[in-house]
Design a protein around this motif. Sequence first.
Motif, PDB file in Angstrom:
ATOM      1  N   ALA A 149       1.063  -1.165   0.148  1.00  0.00           N
ATOM      2  CA  ALA A 149      -0.030  -0.036  -0.364  1.00  0.00           C
ATOM      3  C   ALA A 149       1.048   0.978  -0.142  1.00  0.00           C
ATOM      4  CB  ALA A 149      -0.724  -0.029   1.194  1.00  0.00           C
ATOM      5  N   SER A 150       1.806   1.226   0.721  1.00  0.00           N
ATOM      6  CA  SER A 150       3.226   2.537   1.008  1.00  0.00           C
ATOM      7  C   SER A 150       3.657   2.539  -0.469  1.00  0.00           C
ATOM      8  CB  SER A 150       4.144   2.262   2.437  1.00  0.00           C
ATOM      9  OG  SER A 150       3.146   1.966   3.316  1.00  0.00           O
TER      10      SER A 150
ATOM     11  N   LEU B 175      -9.724   7.672  -7.429  1.00  0.00           N
ATOM     12  CA  LEU B 175     -10.559   6.951  -6.782  1.00  0.00           C
ATOM     13  C   LEU B 175     -11.913   7.935  -6.450  1.00  0.00           C
ATOM     14  CD1 LEU B 175      -9.535   3.469  -6.821  1.00  0.00           C
ATOM     15  CD2 LEU B 175     -10.797   3.834  -8.553  1.00  0.00           C
ATOM     16  N   ASP B 176     -12.839   7.115  -5.905  1.00  0.00           N
ATOM     17  CA  ASP B 176     -14.015   8.731  -5.039  1.00  0.00           C
ATOM     18  C   ASP B 176     -14.124   8.114  -3.949  1.00  0.00           C
ATOM     19  OD1 ASP B 176     -14.618  10.169  -7.108  1.00  0.00           O
ATOM     20  OD2 ASP B 176     -15.716   8.796  -8.213  1.00  0.00           O
ATOM     21  N   TRP B 177     -14.707   6.450  -3.182  1.00  0.00           N
ATOM     22  CA  TRP B 177     -14.164   6.155  -2.088  1.00  0.00           C
ATOM     23  C   TRP B 177     -13.779   4.552  -2.703  1.00  0.00           C
ATOM     24  CZ3 TRP B 177     -15.176   9.669   1.133  1.00  0.00           C
ATOM     25  CH2 TRP B 177     -16.211  10.635   0.435  1.00  0.00           C
ATOM     26  N   VAL B 178     -13.051   4.777  -1.646  1.00  0.00           N
ATOM     27  CA  VAL B 178     -11.884   2.576  -1.222  1.00  0.00           C
ATOM     28  C   VAL B 178     -12.360   3.343   0.592  1.00  0.00           C
ATOM     29  CG1 VAL B 178     -10.340   0.971  -1.805  1.00  0.00           C
ATOM     30  CG2 VAL B 178     -11.036   4.090  -2.705  1.00  0.00           C
TER      31      VAL B 178
ATOM     32  N   ALA C 112     -17.007   2.120   5.768  1.00  0.00           N
ATOM     33  CA  ALA C 112     -15.989   3.000   5.880  1.00  0.00           C
ATOM     34  C   ALA C 112     -15.050   3.688   4.865  1.00  0.00           C
ATOM     35  CB  ALA C 112     -15.321   2.936   6.775  1.00  0.00           C
ATOM     36  N   PHE C 113     -15.216   4.841   4.151  1.00  0.00           N
ATOM     37  CA  PHE C 113     -14.436   5.115   3.458  1.00  0.00           C
ATOM     38  C   PHE C 113     -13.591   6.471   3.373  1.00  0.00           C
ATOM     39  CE2 PHE C 113     -18.286   2.857   1.788  1.00  0.00           C
ATOM     40  CZ  PHE C 113     -18.238   2.223   0.981  1.00  0.00           C
ATOM     41  N   VAL C 114     -12.852   6.745   2.816  1.00  0.00           N
ATOM     42  CA  VAL C 114     -11.890   7.445   2.498  1.00  0.00           C
ATOM     43  C   VAL C 114     -11.666   7.620   0.696  1.00  0.00           C
ATOM     44  CG1 VAL C 114     -10.434   8.098   4.182  1.00  0.00           C
ATOM     45  CG2 VAL C 114      -9.803   6.213   2.518  1.00  0.00           C
ATOM     46  N   ASN C 115     -11.531   8.605   0.032  1.00  0.00           N
ATOM     47  CA  ASN C 115     -11.021   9.536  -0.993  1.00  0.00           C
ATOM     48  C   ASN C 115      -9.463   8.564  -1.595  1.00  0.00           C
ATOM     49  OD1 ASN C 115     -10.012  11.413   0.273  1.00  0.00           O
ATOM     50  ND2 ASN C 115     -10.871  12.255  -2.394  1.00  0.00           N
ATOM     51  N   LEU C 116      -9.392   8.676  -2.523  1.00  0.00           N
ATOM     52  CA  LEU C 116      -7.902   8.443  -3.622  1.00  0.00           C
ATOM     53  C   LEU C 116      -7.344   9.301  -4.145  1.00  0.00           C
ATOM     54  CD1 LEU C 116      -5.353   6.842  -2.226  1.00  0.00           C
ATOM     55  CD2 LEU C 116      -6.568   4.541  -3.838  1.00  0.00           C
ATOM     56  N   PRO C 117      -7.285  10.685  -4.168  1.00  0.00           N
ATOM     57  CA  PRO C 117      -7.175  11.380  -5.479  1.00  0.00           C
ATOM     58  C   PRO C 117      -5.619  11.229  -6.061  1.00  0.00           C
ATOM     59  CG  PRO C 117      -6.588  12.391  -3.214  1.00  0.00           C
ATOM     60  CD  PRO C 117      -6.846  11.426  -2.941  1.00  0.00           C
ATOM     61  N   ASN C 118      -4.389  10.305  -5.274  1.00  0.00           N
ATOM     62  CA  ASN C 118      -3.530  10.446  -5.974  1.00  0.00           C
ATOM     63  C   ASN C 118      -3.479   9.625  -7.474  1.00  0.00           C
ATOM     64  OD1 ASN C 118      -1.064  10.183  -7.352  1.00  0.00           O
ATOM     65  ND2 ASN C 118       0.098   9.856  -5.384  1.00  0.00           N
ATOM     66  N   PRO C 119      -3.708   9.956  -8.562  1.00  0.00           N
ATOM     67  CA  PRO C 119      -3.817   8.206  -9.255  1.00  0.00           C
ATOM     68  C   PRO C 119      -2.543   7.570  -9.055  1.00  0.00           C
ATOM     69  CG  PRO C 119      -3.254  10.341 -10.894  1.00  0.00           C
ATOM     70  CD  PRO C 119      -3.269  10.781  -9.759  1.00  0.00           C
ATOM     71  N   GLN C 120      -1.805   7.499  -8.744  1.00  0.00           N
ATOM     72  CA  GLN C 120      -0.455   6.456  -8.289  1.00  0.00           C
ATOM     73  C   GLN C 120      -0.690   5.675  -7.343  1.00  0.00           C
ATOM     74  OE1 GLN C 120       0.795   5.862 -11.240  1.00  0.00           O
ATOM     75  NE2 GLN C 120       0.218   7.936 -12.377  1.00  0.00           N
ATOM     76  N   ALA C 121      -1.201   6.009  -6.193  1.00  0.00           N
ATOM     77  CA  ALA C 121      -0.849   5.861  -4.995  1.00  0.00           C
ATOM     78  C   ALA C 121      -1.463   4.296  -4.692  1.00  0.00           C
ATOM     79  CB  ALA C 121      -1.903   6.438  -3.843  1.00  0.00           C
ATOM     80  N   LYS C 122      -1.095   3.424  -4.406  1.00  0.00           N
ATOM     81  CA  LYS C 122      -1.585   2.168  -4.421  1.00  0.00           C
ATOM     82  C   LYS C 122      -2.623   1.903  -4.009  1.00  0.00           C
ATOM     83  CE  LYS C 122      -1.564  -2.398  -5.326  1.00  0.00           C
ATOM     84  NZ  LYS C 122      -1.879  -3.303  -7.574  1.00  0.00           N
ATOM     85  N   GLY C 123      -2.767   1.303  -2.683  1.00  0.00           N
ATOM     86  CA  GLY C 123      -4.485   1.776  -1.997  1.00  0.00           C
ATOM     87  C   GLY C 123      -4.281   2.431  -0.860  1.00  0.00           C
ATOM     88  N   ILE C 124      -6.080   2.448  -0.076  1.00  0.00           N
ATOM     89  CA  ILE C 124      -5.692   3.196   1.284  1.00  0.00           C
ATOM     90  C   ILE C 124      -5.000   1.956   2.182  1.00  0.00           C
ATOM     91  CG2 ILE C 124      -7.752   4.498   0.328  1.00  0.00           C
ATOM     92  CD1 ILE C 124      -8.979   2.121   2.117  1.00  0.00           C
TER      93      ILE C 124
ATOM     94  N   SER D 145      -5.464   9.632  10.375  1.00  0.00           N
ATOM     95  CA  SER D 145      -4.439   8.260   9.499  1.00  0.00           C
ATOM     96  C   SER D 145      -4.279   8.243   8.124  1.00  0.00           C
ATOM     97  CB  SER D 145      -5.527   7.082  10.154  1.00  0.00           C
ATOM     98  OG  SER D 145      -6.889   7.204   9.259  1.00  0.00           O
ATOM     99  N   HIS D 146      -4.694   9.197   6.921  1.00  0.00           N
ATOM    100  CA  HIS D 146      -4.385   8.552   5.524  1.00  0.00           C
ATOM    101  C   HIS D 146      -3.939  10.125   4.335  1.00  0.00           C
ATOM    102  CE1 HIS D 146      -6.864   5.348   6.264  1.00  0.00           C
ATOM    103  NE2 HIS D 146      -6.371   4.548   4.883  1.00  0.00           N
ATOM    104  N   GLU D 147      -3.085  10.490   5.998  1.00  0.00           N
ATOM    105  CA  GLU D 147      -2.398  12.042   5.875  1.00  0.00           C
ATOM    106  C   GLU D 147      -2.098  11.932   4.162  1.00  0.00           C
ATOM    107  OE1 GLU D 147       0.028  13.060   8.503  1.00  0.00           O
ATOM    108  OE2 GLU D 147       0.262  15.950   8.366  1.00  0.00           O
ATOM    109  N   ALA D 148      -2.150  13.102   3.533  1.00  0.00           N
ATOM    110  CA  ALA D 148      -1.112  13.071   1.800  1.00  0.00           C
ATOM    111  C   ALA D 148      -1.850  11.904   1.117  1.00  0.00           C
ATOM    112  CB  ALA D 148       0.323  12.828   2.228  1.00  0.00           C
ATOM    113  N   LEU D 149      -2.673  11.488   2.223  1.00  0.00           N
ATOM    114  CA  LEU D 149      -3.715  10.074   1.137  1.00  0.00           C
ATOM    115  C   LEU D 149      -4.861  10.674   0.226  1.00  0.00           C
ATOM    116  CD1 LEU D 149      -2.771   6.473   1.622  1.00  0.00           C
ATOM    117  CD2 LEU D 149      -2.392   7.811  -0.344  1.00  0.00           C
ATOM    118  N   SER D 150      -6.076  11.075   1.550  1.00  0.00           N
ATOM    119  CA  SER D 150      -7.036  11.688   1.086  1.00  0.00           C
ATOM    120  C   SER D 150      -7.705  12.808   1.421  1.00  0.00           C
ATOM    121  CB  SER D 150      -7.827  10.282   2.275  1.00  0.00           C
ATOM    122  OG  SER D 150      -7.483   9.162   1.824  1.00  0.00           O
ATOM    123  N   ASP D 151      -8.905  13.257   1.206  1.00  0.00           N
ATOM    124  CA  ASP D 151      -8.919  14.435   2.258  1.00  0.00           C
ATOM    125  C   ASP D 151     -10.304  13.604   2.526  1.00  0.00           C
ATOM    126  OD1 ASP D 151      -9.715  15.088  -0.657  1.00  0.00           O
ATOM    127  OD2 ASP D 151      -8.338  16.304  -0.960  1.00  0.00           O
ATOM    128  N   ARG D 152     -10.619  13.515   2.203  1.00  0.00           N
ATOM    129  CA  ARG D 152     -12.503  12.897   2.283  1.00  0.00           C
ATOM    130  C   ARG D 152     -13.215  11.804   2.085  1.00  0.00           C
ATOM    131  NH1 ARG D 152     -16.413  12.943  -2.290  1.00  0.00           N
ATOM    132  NH2 ARG D 152     -14.921  12.242  -3.592  1.00  0.00           N
TER     133      ARG D 152
END
Length: 308
Positions: A9-10, A20-23, A50-62, A95-102
């Motif tokens: 994931a990291s 991705l809108d929600w993961v 429970a969901f967060v978004n994944l706005p970085n297109p290259q990030a593997k996962g939450i 807990s998803h700093e730099a990965l998610s803002d929603r």
Amino acid sequence: MATIMPDVASSAKAQIGGTLDWVGMSNIELPLTIRADDGQPRAVSAKVEAFVNLPNPQAKGIHMSRLYLALDQMSLAGELNLNSLKSLLDDFISSHEALSDRARVKISFDYHLRRSSLLSDNSGWRSYPVTLVGSLNQGKLSMEMNVDVSYSSTCPCSAALARQLIQDAFNTQFGQEQSLTPEQVQQWLGTTQGVVATPHSQRSIAEVWVKLDPEMEELPIVSLVDRIESALQTPVQAAVKREDEQEFARLNGQNLMFVEDAARRLKLALNDDTQILDFWLRVNHLESLHAHDAVSVTCKGLADGYQP
Ligand SMILES: Nc1nc2c(ncn2[C@@H]2O[C@H](COP(=O)(O)OP(=O)(O)OP(=O)(O)O)[C@@H](O)[C@H]2O)c(=O)[nH]1
């Protein structure tokens, strides 16, 4: 020496890029203690998404475990109220700093309430399906609640047609009578020939979604159920003795309802509640006349609010 475990994931990149809108996760099993506006903490068995978004297109996962553990902590920490929901959403983001803002959480459970019988000195449990949805969108908090309320609806058309048959039966029985006494009529009205036809009623369900003021502290489950039931007048009952059943028959007869009538009653009642910022509702009459249901949908009608 502890083994170093791979953490894709990291470290890994997405095979195919894309935002991705929600993961997240659904169907999480969670025992919770809910404190609603009757002030009585109550244990419920909840199912959670429970969901967060994944706005970085290259990030593997939450980090799914972080969402799960934040939920677990909330379940152990004490009572669920609007404040603990807000902190949970903050935890999802931090807990998803730099990965998610929603972040978004959906909590579904059945909430039991004691309901008094209509006339007799009894009470019993009724179960109301409740869903809470909280979301945090770049710092903006939104809280929604859904409750489903079952009630009885008697068809106004069927009632009018039944009354006509009763009038016809009266004419056939007494049309030629010269001297009719009230006692004769009263006695006849107490027979099945007197009330020769009855209107049909159906088990009906009001699905109501409300947008809550995030400043509110208590979950307004009881006040919302009370408001809905008092607008409809014919909620499904818990403990029923004969006097309660007779009162239920009277209430049904005095509150004949098409699906349009039920939706308008609820719209009026919810518009009157200043704590409800917005609402959307759908009433379903599970018809006994035919195999399909009658449905009506409406909402408060705010430009940027719920849409039908
Ligand atoms: N992101 C993601 N994880 C999944 C999925 N299905 C299962 N998992 C598992 O969820 C587990 C928990 O993920 P993490 O939160 O990243 O776990 P972790 O790396 O031990 O925890 P941290 O050190 O806090 O990142 C991992 O073992 C994943 O394999 C999936 O579709 N997406």
